[in-house]
Design a protein around this motif. Structure first.
Motif, short mmCIF file in Angstrom:
data_model
loop_
_atom_site.label_atom_id
_atom_site.label_comp_id
_atom_site.label_asym_id
_atom_site.label_seq_id
_atom_site.Cartn_x
_atom_site.Cartn_y
_atom_site.Cartn_z
N GLY A 299 0.82 -1.21 0.00
CA GLY A 299 0.00 0.00 0.00
C GLY A 299 0.84 1.25 0.00
O GLY A 299 2.03 1.23 -0.32
N ARG A 300 0.18 2.32 0.42
CA ARG A 300 0.82 3.62 0.49
C ARG A 300 0.45 4.28 1.80
O ARG A 300 -0.71 4.30 2.19
CB ARG A 300 0.35 4.52 -0.64
N ALA B 280 9.51 -0.21 3.43
CA ALA B 280 8.94 1.02 2.87
C ALA B 280 10.02 1.83 2.17
O ALA B 280 11.20 1.74 2.51
CB ALA B 280 8.29 1.85 3.96
N THR B 281 9.57 2.62 1.20
CA THR B 281 10.48 3.59 0.60
C THR B 281 10.81 4.63 1.66
O THR B 281 10.22 4.64 2.74
CB THR B 281 9.84 4.22 -0.65
N ARG B 282 11.72 5.52 1.39
CA ARG B 282 12.19 6.45 2.44
C ARG B 282 12.09 7.91 2.01
O ARG B 282 13.04 8.67 2.12
CB ARG B 282 13.63 6.12 2.81
N GLY C 80 5.44 4.19 -0.18
CA GLY C 80 4.86 2.89 -0.46
C GLY C 80 5.47 1.86 0.48
O GLY C 80 6.56 2.05 1.01
N PHE C 81 4.75 0.75 0.72
CA PHE C 81 5.25 -0.29 1.61
C PHE C 81 4.76 -1.65 1.14
O PHE C 81 3.83 -1.76 0.35
CB PHE C 81 4.80 -0.03 3.06
N SER C 82 5.40 -2.69 1.67
CA SER C 82 4.96 -4.06 1.44
C SER C 82 5.43 -4.91 2.61
O SER C 82 6.31 -4.51 3.37
CB SER C 82 5.51 -4.61 0.13
N GLY C 83 4.81 -6.09 2.74
CA GLY C 83 5.19 -7.00 3.82
C GLY C 83 4.44 -8.31 3.72
O GLY C 83 3.60 -8.49 2.84
N PRO D 257 5.64 16.09 5.09
CA PRO D 257 5.12 16.67 6.35
C PRO D 257 4.30 15.68 7.20
O PRO D 257 4.19 15.87 8.40
CB PRO D 257 4.24 17.82 5.88
N GLU D 258 3.74 14.63 6.58
CA GLU D 258 2.91 13.67 7.31
C GLU D 258 3.69 12.44 7.79
O GLU D 258 3.10 11.40 8.06
CB GLU D 258 1.72 13.22 6.44
N LEU D 259 4.99 12.55 7.94
CA LEU D 259 5.82 11.41 8.30
C LEU D 259 5.42 10.83 9.66
O LEU D 259 5.43 9.60 9.84
CB LEU D 259 7.29 11.80 8.29
#
Length: 130
Positions: free
Chosen positions: A56-57, A81-83, A62-65, A87-89
């Motif tokens: 997802g995002r 996840a990408t890195r 984006g991430f996966s697992g 602002p919403e980190l």
């Protein structure tokens, strides 16, 4: 022996049908509405289209697992996840931490509800197909 095996499989299938939650019933894409009692203000998506995987995002990345367990009892493996910064980190971090704490899933009124061991819920609504 064979009859006993079929009887046990039938009971297991009946129990799953009564519970109503299977991996295939959650298949698809979802958008996060809330974590706990708080609405989730940023955009976050969850994709359960591939058996044994989630992706997802978050608001930034984006991430996966992996997705393990026998539905409705599930465990989310470590997320990759990408890195990218945004602002919403902090909200994304809260989303990822909540996902990794999930222990069970349920469908309620068309919403996917993921729950951790403490009973805190993440509520997702279906994402319309593109």
């Amino acid at each position: 022996m064979r009859a006993t095996l079929f009887a046990l499989l039938g009971l297991a299938s009946s129990a799953m049908a009564q519970d109503g939650m299977t991996e295939s019933s959650a298949k698809g894409r979802w958008v996060l509405q809330s974590i706990g009692d708080a609405p989730f203000a940023a955009r976050a998506e969850l994709d359960l289209s591939e058996p044994g995987r989630l992706s997802g995002r978050g608001p930034c990345n984006g991430f996966s697992g992996r997705l393990d367990g026998v539905w409705p009892e599930i465990l989310v493996g470590p997320l990759r996840a990408t890195r990218r910064a945004c602002p919403e980190l902090a909200q994304e971090h809260a989303y990822f931490m909540a996902l990794q704490a999930v222990r069970s899933a349920d469908l309620r009124d068309g919403a996917l509800v993921l729950t951790d061991a403490a009973g805190r819920e993440m509520v997702f609504s279906p994402l319309p197909a593109p």
